[in-house]
Design a protein around this motif. Structure first.
Motif, PDB file in Angstrom:
ATOM      1  N   LEU A 165      52.578  28.593  48.585  1.00 36.39           N
ATOM      2  CA  LEU A 165      51.800  29.856  48.719  1.00 36.39           C
ATOM      3  C   LEU A 165      52.310  30.757  47.582  1.00 36.39           C
ATOM      4  O   LEU A 165      51.525  31.738  47.080  1.00 36.39           O
ATOM      5  N   SER A 166      53.800  30.878  47.362  1.00 37.61           N
ATOM      6  CA  SER A 166      54.219  31.793  46.373  1.00 37.61           C
ATOM      7  C   SER A 166      53.649  31.225  44.887  1.00 37.61           C
ATOM      8  O   SER A 166      53.179  32.376  44.191  1.00 37.61           O
ATOM      9  N   ALA A 167      53.127  30.055  44.635  1.00 36.56           N
ATOM     10  CA  ALA A 167      52.541  29.832  43.382  1.00 36.56           C
ATOM     11  C   ALA A 167      51.102  30.441  43.356  1.00 36.56           C
ATOM     12  O   ALA A 167      50.680  30.555  42.130  1.00 36.56           O
ATOM     13  N   LYS A 168      50.503  30.488  44.452  1.00 37.68           N
ATOM     14  CA  LYS A 168      49.200  30.978  44.503  1.00 37.68           C
ATOM     15  C   LYS A 168      49.200  32.609  44.607  1.00 37.68           C
ATOM     16  O   LYS A 168      48.129  33.031  44.754  1.00 37.68           O
ATOM     17  N   ALA A 170      50.132  34.303  47.252  1.00 42.39           N
ATOM     18  CA  ALA A 170      50.108  34.480  48.562  1.00 42.39           C
ATOM     19  C   ALA A 170      51.354  35.306  49.306  1.00 42.39           C
ATOM     20  O   ALA A 170      52.456  34.695  48.937  1.00 42.39           O
ATOM     21  N   SER A 171      51.237  36.047  50.227  1.00 40.30           N
ATOM     22  CA  SER A 171      52.273  36.468  50.943  1.00 40.30           C
ATOM     23  C   SER A 171      53.154  35.277  51.906  1.00 40.30           C
ATOM     24  O   SER A 171      52.505  34.278  52.393  1.00 40.30           O
ATOM     25  N   THR A 172      54.602  35.222  51.678  1.00 39.87           N
ATOM     26  CA  THR A 172      55.228  34.249  52.317  1.00 39.87           C
ATOM     27  C   THR A 172      56.243  34.845  53.418  1.00 39.87           C
ATOM     28  O   THR A 172      57.326  34.094  53.857  1.00 39.87           O
ATOM     29  N   ALA A 173      55.952  36.191  53.813  1.00 39.48           N
ATOM     30  CA  ALA A 173      56.579  36.741  54.664  1.00 39.48           C
ATOM     31  C   ALA A 173      56.948  36.046  56.093  1.00 39.48           C
ATOM     32  O   ALA A 173      58.212  36.014  56.529  1.00 39.48           O
ATOM     33  N   GLU A 174      55.902  35.556  56.721  1.00 40.93           N
ATOM     34  CA  GLU A 174      55.792  34.863  57.979  1.00 40.93           C
ATOM     35  C   GLU A 174      56.626  33.536  57.855  1.00 40.93           C
ATOM     36  O   GLU A 174      57.629  33.164  58.752  1.00 40.93           O
ATOM     37  N   LEU A 175      56.567  32.735  56.707  1.00 43.18           N
ATOM     38  CA  LEU A 175      57.216  31.572  56.490  1.00 43.18           C
ATOM     39  C   LEU A 175      58.951  31.946  56.186  1.00 43.18           C
ATOM     40  O   LEU A 175      59.745  31.061  56.762  1.00 43.18           O
ATOM     41  N   ASP A 176      58.988  32.942  55.491  1.00 40.90           N
ATOM     42  CA  ASP A 176      60.422  33.243  55.406  1.00 40.90           C
ATOM     43  C   ASP A 176      61.073  33.681  56.520  1.00 40.90           C
ATOM     44  O   ASP A 176      62.442  33.118  56.878  1.00 40.90           O
ATOM     45  N   LYS A 177      60.439  34.119  57.472  1.00 40.07           N
ATOM     46  CA  LYS A 177      60.990  34.590  58.987  1.00 40.07           C
ATOM     47  C   LYS A 177      61.318  33.294  59.636  1.00 40.07           C
ATOM     48  O   LYS A 177      62.401  33.102  60.180  1.00 40.07           O
TER      49      LYS A 177
END
Length: 349
Positions: A165-168, A170-177
């Motif tokens: 997602l980071s490469a695209k 996109a937001s990664t906030a939910e995955l980070d949580k």
């Protein structure tokens, strides 16, 4: 009498003991109702549905249905308190703790009543599932280790998705949580393993350099069956000792605080222990049903629960609750070890 029969007998005995705290009095009519104008308990003139002096119900129902209602009410407070307390204990323990500390108590079960009730149910379930636990041996420990590996694998998968997602962009906030919560639970379990608390009862030569601890562990290893019997016998009687053992550790997280006092910490600890006891009950029932893996999964829940309870009960920032959670997990392991020492000390030399 079978183990299950003994457990049912214990539940019935406990319920009747609780019901005895509010006995009915007076004589009733043929319909099972009394029609008095004065309180049968203290003699005060009645105004309304309850005595304004002692609180007893104005009209005493003397029917079998009323007795069964009182029996259920004595066990679980079916009239509301239990069902208002349980959801908060599970999902918002910090709010429950703060509500009780601040005096909003009429809607909830007191922490000590909830704790003692769950302890009673836990040992009743233990008796009912004892034979199954003996046959599975150390299955729960194996499942816990497998669960740790499984959660770490899930973390790796989530990190891979985050990288994609980071490469695209996109937001990664939910995955980070999700990654942070799972990593928090794994780190807590690994910390306990590193401290050797799990190995102390595995039969390995573990020395703590603390004579009292080594003596307790030695007793356990020399005669595990006797030690387990003593644990079963005395842990029920001394379960309340976990509260004064744990409170000083929580106080260390807020030293010399003018906002929070020992009373606050006692309420926090008692509700937290109630939740932990409930997890043990669920784990035992799952093990008896052939789903021992549930116990391994539930092993990760307490650190997350502690974090949520700390944050809302003490109005902490995420970081403040986060670092205190790690210390609290370590303190919980120490408190359990001290409790084990107290119990083993009852076995004699």
């Amino acid at each position: 009498m079978s183990d299950i029969s003994e457990s049912l007998a214990e539940i019935g005995q406990g319920a009747l003991s609780g019901n005895a705290a509010e006995p009915s009095a007076g004589s009733g009519g043929a319909d099972g109702h009394t029609h008095e104008t004065k309180c049968l308990n203290c003699g005060t003139e009645l105004i309304g549905s309850h005595c304004h002096t002692c609180g007893q119900a104005a009209h005493v129902h003397r029917t079998l249905g009323a007795f069964l209602h009182d029996l259920l009410h004595g066990v679980l407070h079916f009239e509301g308190k239990f069902w208002r307390t349980l959801p908060l204990l599970l999902w918002r323990p910090g709010k429950l703790t703060r509500e009780y500390i601040d005096g909003r108590r009429a809607s909830y079960l007191s922490p000590i009543a909830l704790f003692l009730f769950f302890v009673f149910i836990m040992f009743a379930v233990f008796h009912a599932t004892e034979s199954e636990e003996k046959s599975t041996g150390g299955g729960n420990l194996i499942e816990i280790n497998r669960s740790v590996d499984g959660v770490e694998a899930e973390i790796d998968d989530l990190k891979a998705k985050r990288a994609t997602l980071s490469a695209k962009g996109a937001s990664t906030a939910e995955l980070d949580k999700q990654i942070a919560e799972k990593q928090q639970a794994v780190d807590a379990v690994r910390a306990l393993q590193k401290n050797g608390l799990g190995e102390a009862f595995s039969g390995k030569n573990v020395s703590s350099d603390i004579p009292q601890v080594d003596k307790a562990v030695k007793k356990f290893r020399e005669n595990p069956d006797l030690a387990l019997y003593k644990l079963q016998t005395y842990a029920y009687k001394f379960s309340w000792v976990l509260i004064p053992i744990s409170v000083p550790f929580l106080w260390l997280l807020f030293p010399f605080s003018r906002r929070f006092h020992l009373y606050d910490h006692t309420v926090f600890v008692t509700y937290s222990l109630s939740f932990a006891t409930l997890l043990v009950i669920v784990s035992m029932l799952a093990g008896a049903a052939g789903a021992a893996w549930v116990g391994g999964v539930l092993f990760f829940v307490p650190p997350i629960h502690m974090y949520r309870q700390l944050r809302e009960a003490y109005a902490l920032s995420r970081f403040g609750a986060w670092w205190r959670t790690w210390f609290l997990v370590a303190f919980a392991g120490t408190a359990l070890l001290l409790f084990f020492m107290v119990i083993m000390a009852q076995t004699g030399s």
